[in-house]
Scaffold this motif. Structure first.
Motif, PDB file in Angstrom:
ATOM      1  N   ALA A  12       0.825  -1.208   0.000  1.00 18.30           N
ATOM      2  CA  ALA A  12       0.000   0.000   0.000  1.00 18.30           C
ATOM      3  C   ALA A  12       0.862   1.262   0.000  1.00 18.30           C
ATOM      4  N   TYR A  13       1.920   1.278   0.802  1.00 17.99           N
ATOM      5  CA  TYR A  13       2.783   2.462   0.831  1.00 17.99           C
ATOM      6  C   TYR A  13       3.404   2.719  -0.541  1.00 17.99           C
ATOM      7  N   PHE A  14       4.009   1.684  -1.128  1.00 17.21           N
ATOM      8  CA  PHE A  14       4.696   1.886  -2.407  1.00 17.21           C
ATOM      9  C   PHE A  14       3.716   2.183  -3.544  1.00 17.21           C
ATOM     10  N   ALA A  15       2.502   1.652  -3.472  1.00 17.41           N
ATOM     11  CA  ALA A  15       1.474   2.007  -4.458  1.00 17.41           C
ATOM     12  C   ALA A  15       1.035   3.452  -4.244  1.00 17.41           C
ATOM     13  N   GLY A  16       0.813   3.820  -2.989  1.00 18.74           N
ATOM     14  CA  GLY A  16       0.398   5.184  -2.681  1.00 18.74           C
ATOM     15  C   GLY A  16       1.434   6.224  -3.067  1.00 18.74           C
ATOM     16  N   ALA A  17       2.694   5.841  -3.053  1.00 18.58           N
ATOM     17  CA  ALA A  17       3.785   6.774  -3.352  1.00 18.58           C
ATOM     18  C   ALA A  17       3.925   7.082  -4.842  1.00 18.58           C
ATOM     19  N   ILE A  18       3.235   6.313  -5.673  1.00 16.80           N
ATOM     20  CA  ILE A  18       3.298   6.565  -7.119  1.00 16.80           C
ATOM     21  C   ILE A  18       2.421   7.771  -7.429  1.00 16.80           C
ATOM     22  N   SER A  19       3.003   8.781  -8.020  1.00 19.54           N
ATOM     23  CA  SER A  19       2.252   9.990  -8.369  1.00 19.54           C
ATOM     24  C   SER A  19       1.881   9.947  -9.839  1.00 19.54           C
ATOM     25  N   SER A  20       0.633  10.249 -10.139  1.00 26.15           N
ATOM     26  CA  SER A  20       0.246  10.417 -11.540  1.00 26.15           C
ATOM     27  C   SER A  20       0.298  11.886 -11.928  1.00 26.15           C
ATOM     28  N   ALA A  21       0.140  12.776 -10.952  1.00 25.81           N
ATOM     29  CA  ALA A  21       0.062  14.211 -11.240  1.00 25.81           C
ATOM     30  C   ALA A  21       1.351  14.748 -11.845  1.00 25.81           C
ATOM     31  N   ILE A  22       2.469  14.381 -11.268  1.00 26.76           N
ATOM     32  CA  ILE A  22       3.751  14.943 -11.704  1.00 26.76           C
ATOM     33  C   ILE A  22       4.119  14.480 -13.114  1.00 26.76           C
ATOM     34  N   PRO A  23       4.152  13.165 -13.383  1.00 25.27           N
ATOM     35  CA  PRO A  23       4.502  12.758 -14.754  1.00 25.27           C
ATOM     36  C   PRO A  23       3.455  13.160 -15.785  1.00 25.27           C
ATOM     37  N   LEU A  24       2.169  13.155 -15.414  1.00 28.30           N
ATOM     38  CA  LEU A  24       1.128  13.531 -16.371  1.00 28.30           C
ATOM     39  C   LEU A  24       1.281  14.989 -16.787  1.00 28.30           C
ATOM     40  N   CYS A  25       1.518  15.869 -15.830  1.00 28.22           N
ATOM     41  CA  CYS A  25       1.731  17.280 -16.170  1.00 28.22           C
ATOM     42  C   CYS A  25       2.981  17.461 -17.023  1.00 28.22           C
ATOM     43  N   ARG A  26       4.013  16.671 -16.731  1.00 25.08           N
ATOM     44  CA  ARG A  26       5.238  16.747 -17.519  1.00 25.08           C
ATOM     45  C   ARG A  26       4.975  16.307 -18.967  1.00 25.08           C
ATOM     46  N   ILE A  27       4.252  15.198 -19.144  1.00 21.25           N
ATOM     47  CA  ILE A  27       3.934  14.681 -20.484  1.00 21.25           C
ATOM     48  C   ILE A  27       3.098  15.691 -21.270  1.00 21.25           C
ATOM     49  N   LEU A  28       2.182  16.357 -20.592  1.00 18.08           N
ATOM     50  CA  LEU A  28       1.287  17.317 -21.250  1.00 18.08           C
ATOM     51  C   LEU A  28       1.893  18.718 -21.374  1.00 18.08           C
ATOM     52  N   ASN A  29       3.157  18.862 -20.971  1.00 13.57           N
ATOM     53  CA  ASN A  29       3.827  20.164 -20.992  1.00 13.57           C
ATOM     54  C   ASN A  29       3.073  21.210 -20.165  1.00 13.57           C
ATOM     55  N   LYS A  30       2.567  20.779 -19.030  1.00 16.54           N
ATOM     56  CA  LYS A  30       1.884  21.672 -18.093  1.00 16.54           C
ATOM     57  C   LYS A  30       2.819  21.939 -16.923  1.00 16.54           C
ATOM     58  N   PRO A  31       2.545  22.965 -16.133  1.00 14.78           N
ATOM     59  CA  PRO A  31       3.416  23.266 -14.990  1.00 14.78           C
ATOM     60  C   PRO A  31       3.453  22.113 -13.979  1.00 14.78           C
ATOM     61  N   ASP A  32       4.572  21.979 -13.325  1.00 20.18           N
ATOM     62  CA  ASP A  32       4.706  20.992 -12.246  1.00 20.18           C
ATOM     63  C   ASP A  32       3.755  21.411 -11.132  1.00 20.18           C
ATOM     64  N   PRO A  33       2.810  20.549 -10.735  1.00 25.77           N
ATOM     65  CA  PRO A  33       1.839  20.956  -9.717  1.00 25.77           C
ATOM     66  C   PRO A  33       2.471  21.249  -8.355  1.00 25.77           C
ATOM     67  N   ARG A  34       3.711  20.811  -8.160  1.00 26.47           N
ATOM     68  CA  ARG A  34       4.393  21.124  -6.897  1.00 26.47           C
ATOM     69  C   ARG A  34       4.935  22.540  -6.884  1.00 26.47           C
ATOM     70  N   ALA A  35       5.019  23.156  -8.084  1.00 32.53           N
ATOM     71  CA  ALA A  35       5.599  24.495  -8.195  1.00 32.53           C
ATOM     72  C   ALA A  35       4.562  25.560  -8.534  1.00 32.53           C
ATOM     73  N   GLU A  36       3.331  25.149  -8.836  1.00 26.88           N
ATOM     74  CA  GLU A  36       2.281  26.097  -9.224  1.00 26.88           C
ATOM     75  C   GLU A  36       1.051  25.894  -8.349  1.00 26.88           C
ATOM     76  N   GLY A  37       0.157  26.868  -8.383  1.00 21.83           N
ATOM     77  CA  GLY A  37      -1.095  26.755  -7.623  1.00 21.83           C
ATOM     78  C   GLY A  37      -0.829  26.595  -6.142  1.00 21.83           C
ATOM     79  N   SER A  38      -1.414  25.543  -5.558  1.00 21.56           N
ATOM     80  CA  SER A  38      -1.245  25.292  -4.127  1.00 21.56           C
ATOM     81  C   SER A  38       0.050  24.557  -3.816  1.00 21.56           C
ATOM     82  N   GLY A  39       0.735  24.078  -4.857  1.00 21.23           N
ATOM     83  CA  GLY A  39       1.959  23.303  -4.650  1.00 21.23           C
ATOM     84  C   GLY A  39       1.695  21.849  -4.290  1.00 21.23           C
ATOM     85  N   ASN A  40       0.449  21.427  -4.401  1.00 16.75           N
ATOM     86  CA  ASN A  40       0.040  20.078  -4.023  1.00 16.75           C
ATOM     87  C   ASN A  40      -0.130  19.205  -5.270  1.00 16.75           C
TER      88      ASN A  40
END
Length: 192
Positions: A12-40
């Motif tokens: 569960a921990y290692f599954a939970g640690a997989i982020s879809s937000a970061i690589p998806l934004c990178r693939i779509l050429n969108k800002p890193d969600p950790r650096a924009e908006g709420s940073g979350n």
């Protein structure tokens, strides 16, 4: 604690640690969600920085990474508070991912996913509460906090044997929202 409980906690921990937000934004050429908006790196912030479809994708992925390990542990025979440990582990993975220097999100969707195997009446109650509060307030954090406060009560109504597990999970996610609680009290929280 049995070997299987430890196994599912780690899965569960290692599954939970997989982020879809970061690589998806990178693939779509969108800002890193950790650096924009709420940073979350969660669905709400991805909605802000990348739009609806990426946000829905992240939401689905985050729900599944809570639901799958918890449901597999349930099928294997884990019950009550041990399932709570598995669910908490998935959320801790999301909050403090080993793959991303332990900087993650709030784990609301992952917690929802972990509660889904309890049953559809609970899932519908949780979703209805979140949608109602969000519709009235436009604050995702307020909707999440309200839903988490009611989650143990709903659980007690539908499947009381899981009340302790859901209570443990709710407390964890509410504590993670302490900065949101402060901003809500000060009236400076950003609506979606």
């Amino acid at each position: 604690m049995t070997t299987w409980v430890v196994f599912y906690i780690l899965v569960a921990y290692f599954a939970g640690a997989i982020s879809s937000a970061i690589p998806l934004c990178r693939i779509l050429n969108k800002p890193d969600p950790r650096a924009e908006g709420s940073g979350n790196p969660g669905a709400t912030n991805v909605l802000r920085v990348a739009g609806k479809v990426p946000a829905l994708t992240v939401l689905l992925f985050d729900v599944l990474k809570g639901a799958i390990p918890t449901y597999l542990a349930y099928l294997h025979g884990l019950h009550d508070w041990t399932l709570g440990l598995v669910a908490i582990s998935a959320c801790i993975g999301h909050m403090y991912p080993i793959y991303y220097r332990f900087e993650g999100g709030k784990a609301v969707a992952t917690a929802l996913g972990a509660m889904l195997p309890i049953g559809w009446p609970l899932a519908i109650s949780l979703l209805a509460t979140w949608l109602l509060v969000f519709r009235l307030s436009r604050y995702s954090s307020l909707a999440a906090l309200t839903t988490l406060i009611f989650a143990p009560f709903y659980t007690y109504l539908y499947k009381p044997e899981f009340t302790v597990a859901v209570s443990m999970l709710s407390v964890l996610i509410i504590v993670k929202h302490k900065s949101n609680i402060v901003r809500l009290l000060k009236g400076i929280e950003k609506p979606v």
